[in-house]
Design a protein around this motif. Structure first.
Motif, PDB file in Angstrom:
ATOM      1  N   ASP A 153       1.499  -3.453 -10.288  1.00 55.44           N
ATOM      2  CA  ASP A 153       0.159  -2.685  -9.643  1.00 55.44           C
ATOM      3  C   ASP A 153       0.266  -1.239 -10.073  1.00 55.44           C
ATOM      4  O   ASP A 153      -1.006  -0.899 -10.396  1.00 55.44           O
ATOM      5  CB  ASP A 153       0.640  -2.755  -7.834  1.00 55.44           C
ATOM      6  CG  ASP A 153       0.037  -4.280  -7.536  1.00 55.44           C
ATOM      7  OD1 ASP A 153      -0.940  -4.763  -8.164  1.00 55.44           O
ATOM      8  OD2 ASP A 153       0.547  -4.782  -6.580  1.00 55.44           O
ATOM      9  N   VAL A 154       1.310  -0.655 -10.146  1.00 56.96           N
ATOM     10  CA  VAL A 154       1.336   0.643 -10.210  1.00 56.96           C
ATOM     11  C   VAL A 154       0.965   0.933 -11.737  1.00 56.96           C
ATOM     12  O   VAL A 154       0.000   1.908 -12.334  1.00 56.96           O
ATOM     13  CB  VAL A 154       2.676   1.339  -9.886  1.00 56.96           C
ATOM     14  CG1 VAL A 154       2.679   2.829 -10.440  1.00 56.96           C
ATOM     15  CG2 VAL A 154       2.993   1.376  -8.410  1.00 56.96           C
TER      16      VAL A 154
ATOM     17  N   ARG B 289       5.710   5.395  -4.494  1.00 63.15           N
ATOM     18  CA  ARG B 289       6.398   5.473  -3.196  1.00 63.15           C
ATOM     19  C   ARG B 289       7.321   4.342  -3.512  1.00 63.15           C
ATOM     20  O   ARG B 289       7.035   2.956  -3.942  1.00 63.15           O
ATOM     21  CB  ARG B 289       5.344   4.719  -2.214  1.00 63.15           C
ATOM     22  CG  ARG B 289       6.405   4.573  -0.904  1.00 63.15           C
ATOM     23  CD  ARG B 289       5.233   4.437   0.403  1.00 63.15           C
ATOM     24  NE  ARG B 289       5.182   5.419   0.993  1.00 63.15           N
ATOM     25  CZ  ARG B 289       6.044   6.283   1.789  1.00 63.15           C
ATOM     26  NH1 ARG B 289       7.051   5.666   2.281  1.00 63.15           N
ATOM     27  NH2 ARG B 289       5.856   7.425   2.454  1.00 63.15           N
ATOM     28  N   VAL B 290       8.798   4.664  -3.247  1.00 58.54           N
ATOM     29  CA  VAL B 290       9.735   3.428  -3.206  1.00 58.54           C
ATOM     30  C   VAL B 290      10.147   2.884  -1.888  1.00 58.54           C
ATOM     31  O   VAL B 290      10.528   1.789  -1.747  1.00 58.54           O
ATOM     32  CB  VAL B 290      10.825   3.677  -4.286  1.00 58.54           C
ATOM     33  CG1 VAL B 290      10.344   4.088  -5.673  1.00 58.54           C
ATOM     34  CG2 VAL B 290      11.534   5.089  -3.616  1.00 58.54           C
ATOM     35  N   THR B 291      10.035   3.479  -0.843  1.00 59.74           N
ATOM     36  CA  THR B 291      10.461   3.349   0.532  1.00 59.74           C
ATOM     37  C   THR B 291       9.158   2.727   1.058  1.00 59.74           C
ATOM     38  O   THR B 291       8.374   3.259   1.595  1.00 59.74           O
ATOM     39  CB  THR B 291      10.800   4.679   1.232  1.00 59.74           C
ATOM     40  OG1 THR B 291      11.787   5.134   0.731  1.00 59.74           O
ATOM     41  CG2 THR B 291      11.075   4.304   2.645  1.00 59.74           C
ATOM     42  N   LEU B 292       9.235   1.347   1.086  1.00 56.38           N
ATOM     43  CA  LEU B 292       8.298   0.444   1.550  1.00 56.38           C
ATOM     44  C   LEU B 292       8.556  -0.202   2.905  1.00 56.38           C
ATOM     45  O   LEU B 292       7.307  -0.684   3.572  1.00 56.38           O
ATOM     46  CB  LEU B 292       7.979  -0.760   0.339  1.00 56.38           C
ATOM     47  CG  LEU B 292       7.790  -0.198  -1.054  1.00 56.38           C
ATOM     48  CD1 LEU B 292       7.553  -1.396  -1.704  1.00 56.38           C
ATOM     49  CD2 LEU B 292       6.680   0.683  -0.900  1.00 56.38           C
ATOM     50  N   LEU B 293       9.524  -0.290   3.550  1.00 57.46           N
ATOM     51  CA  LEU B 293       9.929  -1.003   4.894  1.00 57.46           C
ATOM     52  C   LEU B 293      10.342  -0.149   5.877  1.00 57.46           C
ATOM     53  O   LEU B 293      10.966   0.841   5.697  1.00 57.46           O
ATOM     54  CB  LEU B 293      10.751  -2.173   4.525  1.00 57.46           C
ATOM     55  CG  LEU B 293      10.321  -3.270   3.420  1.00 57.46           C
ATOM     56  CD1 LEU B 293      11.827  -4.356   3.366  1.00 57.46           C
ATOM     57  CD2 LEU B 293       9.191  -4.168   4.093  1.00 57.46           C
TER      58      LEU B 293
ATOM     59  N   ASP C 193       0.835  -1.269  -0.002  1.00 58.79           N
ATOM     60  CA  ASP C 193      -0.128  -0.030   0.083  1.00 58.79           C
ATOM     61  C   ASP C 193       0.913   1.343  -0.079  1.00 58.79           C
ATOM     62  O   ASP C 193       1.674   1.139   0.844  1.00 58.79           O
ATOM     63  CB  ASP C 193      -0.820   0.001   1.201  1.00 58.79           C
ATOM     64  CG  ASP C 193      -1.851  -1.146   1.347  1.00 58.79           C
ATOM     65  OD1 ASP C 193      -2.041  -1.740   0.227  1.00 58.79           O
ATOM     66  OD2 ASP C 193      -2.310  -1.468   2.539  1.00 58.79           O
ATOM     67  N   GLY C 194       0.630   2.064  -1.028  1.00 62.35           N
ATOM     68  CA  GLY C 194       1.518   3.482  -0.850  1.00 62.35           C
ATOM     69  C   GLY C 194       0.989   4.384  -1.833  1.00 62.35           C
ATOM     70  O   GLY C 194      -0.070   3.947  -2.640  1.00 62.35           O
ATOM     71  N   GLU C 195       1.155   5.822  -1.725  1.00 61.81           N
ATOM     72  CA  GLU C 195       0.868   6.623  -2.247  1.00 61.81           C
ATOM     73  C   GLU C 195       1.492   6.726  -4.004  1.00 61.81           C
ATOM     74  O   GLU C 195       2.768   6.048  -3.955  1.00 61.81           O
ATOM     75  CB  GLU C 195       0.979   8.193  -1.834  1.00 61.81           C
ATOM     76  CG  GLU C 195       2.452   8.536  -1.806  1.00 61.81           C
ATOM     77  CD  GLU C 195       3.454   8.255  -0.848  1.00 61.81           C
ATOM     78  OE1 GLU C 195       4.649   8.544  -0.967  1.00 61.81           O
ATOM     79  OE2 GLU C 195       2.849   7.085  -0.142  1.00 61.81           O
ATOM     80  N   VAL C 196       0.978   7.118  -4.888  1.00 59.08           N
ATOM     81  CA  VAL C 196       1.381   7.388  -6.122  1.00 59.08           C
ATOM     82  C   VAL C 196       1.108   8.706  -6.578  1.00 59.08           C
ATOM     83  O   VAL C 196      -0.269   9.271  -6.608  1.00 59.08           O
ATOM     84  CB  VAL C 196       0.871   6.352  -7.195  1.00 59.08           C
ATOM     85  CG1 VAL C 196       1.244   6.478  -8.520  1.00 59.08           C
ATOM     86  CG2 VAL C 196       0.954   5.029  -6.686  1.00 59.08           C
TER      87      VAL C 196
ATOM     88  N   GLY D 187      14.056   8.230  -0.113  1.00 52.81           N
ATOM     89  CA  GLY D 187      13.516   9.344  -0.987  1.00 52.81           C
ATOM     90  C   GLY D 187      12.064   9.357  -0.933  1.00 52.81           C
ATOM     91  O   GLY D 187      11.347   8.273  -0.395  1.00 52.81           O
ATOM     92  N   SER D 188      11.467  10.694  -1.167  1.00 56.30           N
ATOM     93  CA  SER D 188      10.064  10.678  -1.356  1.00 56.30           C
ATOM     94  C   SER D 188       9.745  10.637  -2.849  1.00 56.30           C
ATOM     95  O   SER D 188      10.102  10.890  -3.477  1.00 56.30           O
ATOM     96  CB  SER D 188       9.931  12.005  -0.696  1.00 56.30           C
ATOM     97  OG  SER D 188       8.598  12.419  -0.940  1.00 56.30           O
ATOM     98  N   SER D 189       8.198  10.178  -2.777  1.00 55.39           N
ATOM     99  CA  SER D 189       7.572  10.044  -4.265  1.00 55.39           C
ATOM    100  C   SER D 189       7.637  11.801  -4.695  1.00 55.39           C
ATOM    101  O   SER D 189       7.256  11.941  -5.869  1.00 55.39           O
ATOM    102  CB  SER D 189       6.307   9.640  -4.125  1.00 55.39           C
ATOM    103  OG  SER D 189       5.558   9.937  -3.022  1.00 55.39           O
ATOM    104  N   SER D 190       7.347  12.606  -3.740  1.00 56.25           N
ATOM    105  CA  SER D 190       7.371  14.057  -4.205  1.00 56.25           C
ATOM    106  C   SER D 190       8.796  14.450  -4.864  1.00 56.25           C
ATOM    107  O   SER D 190       8.552  15.483  -5.287  1.00 56.25           O
ATOM    108  CB  SER D 190       7.296  14.940  -2.920  1.00 56.25           C
ATOM    109  OG  SER D 190       5.604  14.382  -2.411  1.00 56.25           O
TER     110      SER D 190
END
Length: 392
Positions: A245-246, A217-221, A152-155, A184-187
């Motif tokens: 998924d993305v 989002r790439v930082t998942l853990l 689960d994460g933001e896109v 890193g951030s998705s922004s």
């Protein structure tokens, strides 16, 4: 309060100023004016009591308070500029975006995803603005629950000026997935790198293809662990999240082409490693990748899961993927790097590549920072336009 943005930054400034005021008041109360004038003014007065242990502890605490608030203010300033961490959970390593780790089904490519299962429920998403002042207002965000990955994460998604132009209402658009480094951030691509601000006018003038830009989002853990963009049994399906998924969400919500010839990736640092790796591993999904200061051997990121497992380290190396492919993948790579920071890896890929794989190395001369990568956005996307033209 959010880690990024103006409110918390203002709070750190207030705390720093308050610490200075506290130090001045404390200094004044102990008669810190000092000097001969002070001694003459004290004639006839009872001598002041000697400073005790509690006073000493108070002075030490004030000094530490001043230092810590200064460090905090500078950290927030740097973080807001580079968007390294976008939440307290990411900073402290306490957040995990892995809901489950199922075994992903067989991957038949992006074209198959678009129309293979007519009974599949589409991933229709709602979008909202990004709660970050560094990100342009025309960037949209959605919270995606990965059906195949369990992530689960933001896109974040940005559509080019042409997307809402009536003249293009029947046109499908090419897509570029933008991958941040670690942490890193998705922004970051839209904030620090200004990717949409740099490319929008060039898209209008026809110098750059009207790509839809997607930053997942790439930082998942948690615990400050990099996934290496890999599927690691029992731990995370990062590869499935990014490559399946993305893209599925993008296919279901936007006018995009389902041909792999119309999809690409771009990344910097650890994200550059991922971009190259995913493109070579999935030529049935991507036609090209842009790598800014990337690397081949996962051990270059010591916090990567793939660096800690000998087998994963081997099979996650883009050079291994390239040299062990059953047939040379039809993928174009643009690999930038400085000497000792990605250039040698790019040259190794170029040497190993066989048609139809192509590798274009480009030497940079700056440090491993966004200040080096940001100026590469325009030339790399002009190159990408030559690989993926504006219209199919």
């Amino acid at each position: 309060m959010k880690l990024t943005g103006t409110p918390f930054y203002i709070l750190t400034i207030v705390l720093f100023l308050a610490s200075i005021v506290l130090a001045v008041v404390q200094w004044a109360r102990r008669g810190g004016g000092g000097g001969q004038g002070s001694r003459r003014g004290n004639r006839g007065r009872a001598p002041q009591a000697k400073r005790g242990p509690l006073q000493f502890v108070g002075y030490l605490a004030t000094i530490l308070f001043c230092q810590s608030t200064a460090v905090l203010m500078v950290f927030v300033m740097v973080n807001n500029s580079n968007l390294i961490y976008d939440s307290w959970g990411d900073l402290l390593g306490t957040s995990s975006h892995v809901r489950a780790v199922p075994v992903p089904p067989k991957d038949n490519g992006i074209a198959a995803d678009a129309g293979a299962d007519k009974n599949r429920q589409k991933v229709i998403q709602s979008f909202h603005g990004v709660d970050d002042n560094a990100v342009p207002k025309d960037v949209k965000e959605t919270d995606l629950k990965g059906q195949l990955s369990g992530v689960d994460g933001e896109v974040l998604v940005w559509t080019p000026p042409e997307y809402d132009d009536p003249a293009y209402k029947d046109k499908a658009f090419p897509v570029v997935e933008l991958l941040a480094g670690f942490p890193g951030s998705s922004s970051t691509w839209f904030g620090t790198m200004d990717v949409s601000k740099q490319l929008a006018p060039l898209m209008k003038s026809g110098q750059v293809a009207p790509f839809i830009l997607v930053s997942p989002r790439v930082t998942l853990l948690g615990k400050n662990t990099d996934t290496g963009c890999a599927d690691v049994p029992g731990k995370v399906n990062a590869e499935t999240w990014l490559s399946r998924d993305v893209p599925q969400m993008v296919l279901d919500n936007f006018r995009v082409d389902a041909s792999p010839d119309r999809w690409a990736l771009a990344g910097y640092s650890a994200g550059a490693h991922c971009a190259t790796r995913l493109a070579l591993a999935h030529p049935n999904r991507y036609r090209a990748a842009i790598s800014m200061s990337g690397y081949n051997d996962p051990k270059e990121e010591s916090d990567s899961l793939t660096a800690k497992d000998p087998h994963l380290r081997e099979v996650s190396n883009p050079l291994y993927l390239l040299t062990h492919a059953a047939t040379p993948p039809n993928v174009a790579l643009y690999e930038t790097g400085n000497k000792g920071d990605g250039l040698e890896d790019a040259l190794a890929l170029q040497k190993a590549a066989k048609s139809p794989t192509s590798v274009t190395p480009f030497e940079t001369h700056g440090p491993h920072l966004s200040a080096t990568w940001k100026p590469l956005v325009v030339p790399t996307f002009k190159w990408l336009t030559g690989i993926i033209p504006p219209q199919h």
